[in-house]
Design a protein around this motif. Sequence first.
Motif, PDB file in Angstrom:
ATOM      1  N   VAL A   1     -63.608 -30.114  -0.112  1.00 11.58           N
ATOM      2  CA  VAL A   1     -63.744 -28.604   0.433  1.00 11.58           C
ATOM      3  C   VAL A   1     -62.399 -28.252   0.654  1.00 11.58           C
ATOM      4  O   VAL A   1     -61.852 -27.296   0.278  1.00 11.58           O
ATOM      5  CB  VAL A   1     -64.298 -28.783   2.025  1.00 11.58           C
ATOM      6  N   LYS A   2     -61.339 -29.059   1.152  1.00  7.69           N
ATOM      7  CA  LYS A   2     -59.818 -28.686   1.107  1.00  7.69           C
ATOM      8  C   LYS A   2     -59.193 -28.404  -0.345  1.00  7.69           C
ATOM      9  O   LYS A   2     -58.638 -27.319  -0.282  1.00  7.69           O
ATOM     10  CB  LYS A   2     -59.163 -29.910   1.644  1.00  7.69           C
TER      11      LYS A   2
ATOM     12  N   GLN B   1     -57.792 -24.673  -1.595  1.00  5.15           N
ATOM     13  CA  GLN B   1     -56.539 -24.668  -2.154  1.00  5.15           C
ATOM     14  C   GLN B   1     -56.627 -24.331  -3.577  1.00  5.15           C
ATOM     15  O   GLN B   1     -55.754 -23.388  -4.185  1.00  5.15           O
ATOM     16  CB  GLN B   1     -55.879 -26.086  -2.177  1.00  5.15           C
ATOM     17  N   ASN B   2     -57.469 -24.672  -4.556  1.00  9.23           N
ATOM     18  CA  ASN B   2     -57.406 -24.656  -5.902  1.00  9.23           C
ATOM     19  C   ASN B   2     -58.646 -23.822  -6.422  1.00  9.23           C
ATOM     20  O   ASN B   2     -58.690 -23.457  -7.733  1.00  9.23           O
ATOM     21  CB  ASN B   2     -57.534 -25.943  -6.733  1.00  9.23           C
ATOM     22  N   ASN B   3     -59.618 -23.455  -5.845  1.00  2.55           N
ATOM     23  CA  ASN B   3     -60.859 -22.897  -6.259  1.00  2.55           C
ATOM     24  C   ASN B   3     -61.334 -21.671  -5.778  1.00  2.55           C
ATOM     25  O   ASN B   3     -62.349 -21.431  -5.971  1.00  2.55           O
ATOM     26  CB  ASN B   3     -62.019 -24.139  -6.407  1.00  2.55           C
ATOM     27  N   ASN B   4     -60.485 -21.048  -5.083  1.00  3.64           N
ATOM     28  CA  ASN B   4     -60.822 -19.921  -4.557  1.00  3.64           C
ATOM     29  C   ASN B   4     -62.003 -19.838  -3.549  1.00  3.64           C
ATOM     30  O   ASN B   4     -62.727 -18.728  -3.599  1.00  3.64           O
ATOM     31  CB  ASN B   4     -61.015 -18.488  -5.380  1.00  3.64           C
ATOM     32  N   LEU B   5     -62.184 -20.840  -2.795  1.00  2.00           N
ATOM     33  CA  LEU B   5     -63.473 -20.971  -2.050  1.00  2.00           C
ATOM     34  C   LEU B   5     -63.311 -19.771  -0.890  1.00  2.00           C
ATOM     35  O   LEU B   5     -64.607 -19.052  -0.850  1.00  2.00           O
ATOM     36  CB  LEU B   5     -63.630 -22.274  -1.111  1.00  2.00           C
ATOM     37  N   ILE B   6     -62.604 -19.485  -0.392  1.00  2.00           N
ATOM     38  CA  ILE B   6     -62.479 -18.344   0.680  1.00  2.00           C
ATOM     39  C   ILE B   6     -62.799 -16.809   0.127  1.00  2.00           C
ATOM     40  O   ILE B   6     -63.550 -16.194   0.519  1.00  2.00           O
ATOM     41  CB  ILE B   6     -61.236 -18.380   1.569  1.00  2.00           C
ATOM     42  N   SER B   7     -62.152 -16.615  -0.987  1.00  2.00           N
ATOM     43  CA  SER B   7     -62.549 -15.370  -1.507  1.00  2.00           C
ATOM     44  C   SER B   7     -63.949 -15.359  -2.283  1.00  2.00           C
ATOM     45  O   SER B   7     -64.536 -14.391  -2.167  1.00  2.00           O
ATOM     46  CB  SER B   7     -61.364 -14.746  -2.723  1.00  2.00           C
TER      47      SER B   7
ATOM     48  N   VAL C   1     -67.626 -27.504  -8.825  1.00  2.00           N
ATOM     49  CA  VAL C   1     -67.102 -28.571  -8.027  1.00  2.00           C
ATOM     50  C   VAL C   1     -68.171 -29.113  -6.913  1.00  2.00           C
ATOM     51  O   VAL C   1     -68.703 -28.553  -6.485  1.00  2.00           O
ATOM     52  CB  VAL C   1     -65.665 -28.466  -7.522  1.00  2.00           C
ATOM     53  N   PRO C   2     -68.131 -30.370  -6.697  1.00  2.19           N
ATOM     54  CA  PRO C   2     -68.820 -31.018  -5.352  1.00  2.19           C
ATOM     55  C   PRO C   2     -67.961 -30.524  -4.088  1.00  2.19           C
ATOM     56  O   PRO C   2     -67.077 -30.460  -3.986  1.00  2.19           O
ATOM     57  CB  PRO C   2     -68.864 -32.338  -5.525  1.00  2.19           C
ATOM     58  N   LEU C   3     -68.933 -30.379  -3.240  1.00  2.00           N
ATOM     59  CA  LEU C   3     -68.310 -30.071  -1.750  1.00  2.00           C
ATOM     60  C   LEU C   3     -68.778 -31.062  -0.804  1.00  2.00           C
ATOM     61  O   LEU C   3     -69.270 -30.551   0.445  1.00  2.00           O
ATOM     62  CB  LEU C   3     -68.571 -28.497  -1.369  1.00  2.00           C
TER      63      LEU C   3
ATOM     64  N   ILE D   1     -61.495 -19.557   7.099  1.00  8.51           N
ATOM     65  CA  ILE D   1     -60.199 -18.963   7.116  1.00  8.51           C
ATOM     66  C   ILE D   1     -59.045 -19.673   8.109  1.00  8.51           C
ATOM     67  O   ILE D   1     -58.042 -20.024   7.993  1.00  8.51           O
ATOM     68  CB  ILE D   1     -60.039 -17.579   7.207  1.00  8.51           C
ATOM     69  N   LYS D   2     -59.634 -19.763   9.492  1.00 10.82           N
ATOM     70  CA  LYS D   2     -58.863 -20.269  10.573  1.00 10.82           C
ATOM     71  C   LYS D   2     -58.516 -21.633  10.172  1.00 10.82           C
ATOM     72  O   LYS D   2     -57.298 -22.222  10.384  1.00 10.82           O
ATOM     73  CB  LYS D   2     -59.297 -20.056  11.869  1.00 10.82           C
ATOM     74  N   TRP D   3     -59.524 -22.409   9.654  1.00 11.16           N
ATOM     75  CA  TRP D   3     -59.242 -23.917   9.319  1.00 11.16           C
ATOM     76  C   TRP D   3     -57.920 -24.120   8.119  1.00 11.16           C
ATOM     77  O   TRP D   3     -57.408 -24.832   8.665  1.00 11.16           O
ATOM     78  CB  TRP D   3     -60.629 -24.547   8.619  1.00 11.16           C
ATOM     79  N   GLU D   4     -58.224 -23.212   7.666  1.00  5.60           N
ATOM     80  CA  GLU D   4     -56.975 -23.046   6.596  1.00  5.60           C
ATOM     81  C   GLU D   4     -55.508 -22.895   7.147  1.00  5.60           C
ATOM     82  O   GLU D   4     -54.867 -23.638   6.960  1.00  5.60           O
ATOM     83  CB  GLU D   4     -57.271 -22.091   5.255  1.00  5.60           C
ATOM     84  N   SER D   5     -55.668 -21.756   7.938  1.00 10.73           N
ATOM     85  CA  SER D   5     -54.678 -21.519   8.652  1.00 10.73           C
ATOM     86  C   SER D   5     -53.962 -22.378   9.656  1.00 10.73           C
ATOM     87  O   SER D   5     -52.836 -22.530   9.886  1.00 10.73           O
ATOM     88  CB  SER D   5     -54.647 -20.047   9.257  1.00 10.73           C
TER      89      SER D   5
END
Length: 118
Positions: free
Chosen positions: A70-71, A75-81, A62-64, A108-112
Amino acid sequence: MKKILVFISLALMYSCTNSSEDDLIDSNALPNTVTYNDNVKSIIDNNCIQCHSNPAINGASVPLLTYTNVKSAVQNNNLISKINGTGPGGLMPFGGPKLPQSLIDLVIKWESDGFIEN
């Protein structure tokens, strides 16, 4: 004189210890609120868009390039993991060293914090 040197040596040795790993963590390292524009975009621009451009290259899926990209990747492509090295497809950035934990913690904090853009 020998007793003074022994005392100074012992004092220096014991003054450099800590009783807990928590003492080593700077609790103020993360901003109160993490936003895409202020914190996350530069991480992505410096570490990801070499492959995650539009179109994505080198096997990137995917493009970022945008906030929405990025969002969605979080949410859908496991970016953080993936940047943690625990996700499917291996560690990102591909072929590079793992990102510093401080940068991963910002994402991680951006997500939370709710994916704040500005």
